[in-house]
Scaffold this motif. Structure first.
Motif, mmCIF file in Angstrom:
data_model
loop_
_atom_site.group_PDB
_atom_site.id
_atom_site.type_symbol
_atom_site.label_atom_id
_atom_site.label_comp_id
_atom_site.label_asym_id
_atom_site.label_seq_id
_atom_site.Cartn_x
_atom_site.Cartn_y
_atom_site.Cartn_z
ATOM 1 N N ILE A 275 3.346 -0.188 -7.224
ATOM 2 C CA ILE A 275 4.207 0.260 -6.129
ATOM 3 C C ILE A 275 5.442 -0.643 -6.115
ATOM 4 O O ILE A 275 5.344 -1.841 -6.388
ATOM 5 N N ALA A 276 6.596 -0.072 -5.768
ATOM 6 C CA ALA A 276 7.806 -0.895 -5.652
ATOM 7 C C ALA A 276 8.701 -0.374 -4.540
ATOM 8 O O ALA A 276 8.791 0.836 -4.309
ATOM 9 N N TYR B 209 0.848 -1.187 0.000
ATOM 10 C CA TYR B 209 0.000 0.000 0.000
ATOM 11 C C TYR B 209 0.883 1.235 0.000
ATOM 12 O O TYR B 209 1.907 1.272 0.666
ATOM 13 N N MET B 210 0.468 2.232 -0.740
ATOM 14 C CA MET B 210 1.157 3.523 -0.757
ATOM 15 C C MET B 210 0.094 4.571 -0.480
ATOM 16 O O MET B 210 -0.894 4.648 -1.218
ATOM 17 N N GLY B 211 0.276 5.329 0.599
ATOM 18 C CA GLY B 211 -0.727 6.311 0.965
ATOM 19 C C GLY B 211 -2.064 5.675 1.303
ATOM 20 O O GLY B 211 -3.104 6.278 1.080
ATOM 21 N N GLY B 212 -2.025 4.439 1.797
ATOM 22 C CA GLY B 212 -3.242 3.723 2.156
ATOM 23 C C GLY B 212 -3.962 3.082 0.985
ATOM 24 O O GLY B 212 -5.005 2.467 1.165
ATOM 25 N N GLU B 213 -3.414 3.204 -0.213
ATOM 26 C CA GLU B 213 -4.060 2.677 -1.426
ATOM 27 C C GLU B 213 -3.232 1.548 -2.036
ATOM 28 O O GLU B 213 -2.015 1.534 -1.921
#
Length: 114
Positions: free
Chosen positions: A58-59, A49-53
């Protein structure tokens, strides 16, 4: 003795995996290392998750090296790795890639330490 680990929520085909390995083999020279000693670890389809999403690519890339390099080399390597990952994933942007570095004074190999 560089080690590069890539974790991503994207699925990576064998073809992309080989391309990543080859590109990292060239890019590692930016850190003063050679492909001969490079170990690459690719883990795809991770729950991330990035920013809760989790609705985009994403890596996370972890780079471990024996000894030290310099800020300019790290900046160049980060740029190269980010460009590579973003170029392979149309829904990933540079801000979706984290790269960390660890410098180690000792490294075990072949039954002893260097």
């Amino acid at each position: 003795m560089p080690y590069v680990r890539i974790r991503t929520n994207k699925e990576i085909s064998k073809e992309k995996e080989i391309a990543i390995k080859e590109r990292l083999g060239r890019a590692i020279t930016l850190l003063g290392k050679t492909e001969q000693w490079l170990m690459v670890d690719i883990e795809d389809s991770c729950r991330m998750y990035m920013g809760g999403e989790d609705n985009k690519g994403i890596a996370y890339v972890c780079v471990k090296i024996l000894g030290r390099s310099n800020d300019e080399a790290y900046n160049q390597f980060t740029g190269e790795v980010t460009d590579m990952l973003v170029g392979m994933n149309e829904d990933m942007s540079p801000s979706d890639v984290y790269v960390s570095y660890e410098e180690h004074p000792r490294w075990g190999w072949n039954g002893s330490n260097l």
